[in-house]
Design a protein around this motif. Sequence first.
Motif, PDB file in Angstrom:
ATOM      1  N   VAL A 249      66.573 -28.191 -40.736  1.00 23.54           N
ATOM      2  CA  VAL A 249      65.267 -27.530 -40.753  1.00 23.54           C
ATOM      3  C   VAL A 249      65.499 -26.074 -41.099  1.00 23.54           C
ATOM      4  N   HIS A 250      64.757 -25.572 -42.081  1.00 27.84           N
ATOM      5  CA  HIS A 250      64.940 -24.188 -42.482  1.00 27.84           C
ATOM      6  C   HIS A 250      63.903 -23.300 -41.795  1.00 27.84           C
ATOM      7  N   SER A 251      64.397 -22.237 -41.172  1.00 27.51           N
ATOM      8  CA  SER A 251      63.543 -21.305 -40.445  1.00 27.51           C
ATOM      9  C   SER A 251      64.054 -19.901 -40.717  1.00 27.51           C
ATOM     10  N   ASP A 252      63.430 -18.908 -40.047  1.00 26.28           N
ATOM     11  CA  ASP A 252      63.870 -17.531 -40.227  1.00 26.28           C
ATOM     12  C   ASP A 252      65.314 -17.330 -39.786  1.00 26.28           C
ATOM     13  N   GLU A 253      65.841 -18.238 -38.967  1.00 23.00           N
ATOM     14  CA  GLU A 253      67.204 -18.097 -38.484  1.00 23.00           C
ATOM     15  C   GLU A 253      68.241 -18.446 -39.548  1.00 23.00           C
ATOM     16  N   ASN A 254      67.914 -19.349 -40.462  1.00 23.85           N
ATOM     17  CA  ASN A 254      68.902 -19.737 -41.461  1.00 23.85           C
ATOM     18  C   ASN A 254      68.440 -19.515 -42.899  1.00 23.85           C
ATOM     19  N   VAL A 255      67.240 -18.999 -43.087  1.00 21.60           N
ATOM     20  CA  VAL A 255      66.781 -18.526 -44.391  1.00 21.60           C
ATOM     21  C   VAL A 255      66.524 -17.037 -44.232  1.00 21.60           C
ATOM     22  N   GLY A 256      67.358 -16.219 -44.827  1.00 20.25           N
ATOM     23  CA  GLY A 256      67.258 -14.791 -44.576  1.00 20.25           C
ATOM     24  C   GLY A 256      67.074 -13.981 -45.837  1.00 20.25           C
ATOM     25  N   PHE A 257      66.282 -12.933 -45.739  1.00 21.72           N
ATOM     26  CA  PHE A 257      66.166 -11.960 -46.827  1.00 21.72           C
ATOM     27  C   PHE A 257      65.941 -10.602 -46.185  1.00 21.72           C
ATOM     28  N   ARG A 258      66.635  -9.607 -46.689  1.00 22.42           N
ATOM     29  CA  ARG A 258      66.500  -8.254 -46.171  1.00 22.42           C
ATOM     30  C   ARG A 258      66.356  -7.283 -47.333  1.00 22.42           C
ATOM     31  N   GLY A 259      65.511  -6.287 -47.134  1.00 21.89           N
ATOM     32  CA  GLY A 259      65.461  -5.146 -48.032  1.00 21.89           C
ATOM     33  C   GLY A 259      66.312  -4.046 -47.435  1.00 21.89           C
ATOM     34  N   ILE A 260      67.090  -3.373 -48.259  1.00 21.32           N
ATOM     35  CA  ILE A 260      68.062  -2.408 -47.760  1.00 21.32           C
ATOM     36  C   ILE A 260      67.955  -1.097 -48.533  1.00 21.32           C
ATOM     37  N   GLU A 261      67.940   0.005 -47.804  1.00 19.27           N
ATOM     38  CA  GLU A 261      68.160   1.328 -48.383  1.00 19.27           C
ATOM     39  C   GLU A 261      69.640   1.661 -48.180  1.00 19.27           C
ATOM     40  N   TYR A 262      70.343   1.862 -49.280  1.00 22.64           N
ATOM     41  CA  TYR A 262      71.800   1.941 -49.286  1.00 22.64           C
ATOM     42  C   TYR A 262      72.222   3.260 -49.910  1.00 22.64           C
ATOM     43  N   PHE A 267      71.813   3.865 -44.229  1.00 18.29           N
ATOM     44  CA  PHE A 267      71.823   2.419 -44.399  1.00 18.29           C
ATOM     45  C   PHE A 267      70.710   1.857 -43.520  1.00 18.29           C
ATOM     46  N   ASN A 268      69.598   1.509 -44.145  1.00 17.07           N
ATOM     47  CA  ASN A 268      68.420   1.059 -43.420  1.00 17.07           C
ATOM     48  C   ASN A 268      68.058  -0.349 -43.876  1.00 17.07           C
ATOM     49  N   VAL A 269      67.821  -1.226 -42.910  1.00 19.61           N
ATOM     50  CA  VAL A 269      67.553  -2.630 -43.192  1.00 19.61           C
ATOM     51  C   VAL A 269      66.117  -2.959 -42.781  1.00 19.61           C
ATOM     52  N   PHE A 270      65.385  -3.649 -43.666  1.00 20.15           N
ATOM     53  CA  PHE A 270      63.984  -3.973 -43.435  1.00 20.15           C
ATOM     54  C   PHE A 270      63.754  -5.481 -43.484  1.00 20.15           C
ATOM     55  N   ASN A 271      62.873  -5.961 -42.613  1.00 21.64           N
ATOM     56  CA  ASN A 271      62.323  -7.303 -42.774  1.00 21.64           C
ATOM     57  C   ASN A 271      60.865  -7.161 -43.190  1.00 21.64           C
ATOM     58  N   TRP A 272      60.144  -8.276 -43.305  1.00 27.96           N
ATOM     59  CA  TRP A 272      58.783  -8.201 -43.844  1.00 27.96           C
ATOM     60  C   TRP A 272      57.843  -7.417 -42.932  1.00 27.96           C
ATOM     61  N   GLU A 273      58.153  -7.356 -41.645  1.00 30.35           N
ATOM     62  CA  GLU A 273      57.244  -6.707 -40.697  1.00 30.35           C
ATOM     63  C   GLU A 273      57.320  -5.183 -40.714  1.00 30.35           C
ATOM     64  N   ASP A 274      58.434  -4.630 -41.175  1.00 29.26           N
ATOM     65  CA  ASP A 274      58.576  -3.172 -41.108  1.00 29.26           C
ATOM     66  C   ASP A 274      58.780  -2.533 -42.478  1.00 29.26           C
ATOM     67  N   MET A 275      58.278  -3.192 -43.527  1.00 27.75           N
ATOM     68  CA  MET A 275      58.284  -2.562 -44.836  1.00 27.75           C
ATOM     69  C   MET A 275      57.290  -1.408 -44.856  1.00 27.75           C
ATOM     70  N   TYR A 276      57.323  -0.640 -45.938  1.00 31.40           N
ATOM     71  CA  TYR A 276      56.427   0.515 -46.038  1.00 31.40           C
ATOM     72  C   TYR A 276      54.968   0.097 -45.914  1.00 31.40           C
ATOM     73  N   VAL A 277      54.194   0.910 -45.232  1.00 30.69           N
ATOM     74  CA  VAL A 277      52.759   0.660 -45.118  1.00 30.69           C
ATOM     75  C   VAL A 277      52.037   1.638 -46.041  1.00 30.69           C
ATOM     76  N   ARG A 278      51.444   1.119 -47.081  1.00 28.84           N
ATOM     77  CA  ARG A 278      50.683   1.900 -48.046  1.00 28.84           C
ATOM     78  C   ARG A 278      49.449   1.083 -48.428  1.00 28.84           C
ATOM     79  N   PRO A 279      48.350   1.739 -48.828  1.00 25.78           N
ATOM     80  CA  PRO A 279      47.143   0.995 -49.197  1.00 25.78           C
ATOM     81  C   PRO A 279      47.403  -0.062 -50.270  1.00 25.78           C
ATOM     82  N   HIS A 280      48.287   0.244 -51.213  1.00 30.45           N
ATOM     83  CA  HIS A 280      48.557  -0.685 -52.306  1.00 30.45           C
ATOM     84  C   HIS A 280      49.883  -1.423 -52.110  1.00 30.45           C
TER      85      HIS A 280
END
Length: 379
Positions: A249-262, A267-280
């Motif tokens: 079964v695939h879930s957030d535990e074994n399907v992963g994607f991260r956005g990274i400022e490198y 070195f900052n790591v983002f998931n979908w909940e803490d990406m930038y908040v902008r009107p667009h």
Amino acid sequence: MGLALGKLMDKELQAVIPEYYAYLEKNIEYILKKVPPFFQKLITEHGLPSALDLTYDMTRLYTPPWFDEELQGLAAGSGVPYTMLRQLNLLPELLQASCTVLGAWGESTVASTLLHLRALDWDDKAPLAKYATVTVYHPNASYEGYTENFHKYYRQENYKSHAFANFGYLGLIGSLSAYSEASIGLGEKVWITEDKDIATRFGNPWTYVLRDVVQFADSIDTALTMLVNAHRTCSIHLGLGSYERNASVHSDENVGFRGIEYSAKEFNVFNWEDMYVRPHHPILKDVIYWDKHVQPSNFPCLGSLLVDHYGHLDAPTIIRNITSLAETGNALNLILDYGENAAYLAYSAPDDPQGPLEAYNRVHTRLDMTKLFAEPAPK
């Protein structure tokens, strides 16, 4: 591996290297706008090769030896001078690209799989585009002398080498975009920031770091550990994907994607909940994305397209209804479908008189990565 590639593509390498260098000289004014003032002065007075040689001097103590060894093999196999190949491979350290990164899974997709877009917005007319390549590497399981060097450069004792694919251009052995048989994928876009003190030229070139991570990491945790421990240089954004293929079964535990400022000092790591908040730049569950513009972006196109197609995302939808409308991925448009273990890609075609030029407008090819990784290495 360098020797094998050099022998296989000797005629093409002998053609593209001088053609590309001549092209760069004709477009030197564009390059000068993209590099720091110190390099501007050096290039103006002594030429671009001098800046690339200096970059080598600044990075070689931080770079694992296997890259230089492979370049020497590439030179021996192709007949192209080693110095020219070395210089070519350090060009991305000077000129990062404005690209789009997207990771989508779970509720945002058709099959709840992991989709990974790396749209390369670079010079779609450059001679390199005529020598676009997907290079599949089948490294030995372990390399003699790797253990000591692996700890030195990534502060880890244990490693396992995986087959992997570089999606890029002939002669570039580092990774612009890459994917492994362990289902680890990485792609980059430039990170433009007002903080000038977070980057350095003294470190391991980012294309080499990305390649090592894809070749040696077997999970998102080991990939992040390698990235954290690397001698980082430039400021870039990364999209990092990971998929456990054998999970029932695939879930957030074994399907992963991260956005990274490198960068060297950030070195900052983002998931979908803490990406930038902008009107667009709306927050969407199970979606991480950066468009091709300076971040945080206020451009509405990509965000609105993702809202329109949320829950219906798959590779064909991204190709037809996302990247073509957002006009991103002019040099390379690459969508990795981790569930299918497939890559959908198109390159720009400056030598196609009937067009179109841009990759995002061209017919895409589907590659079965399972078959490519399973091919036996030559004896």
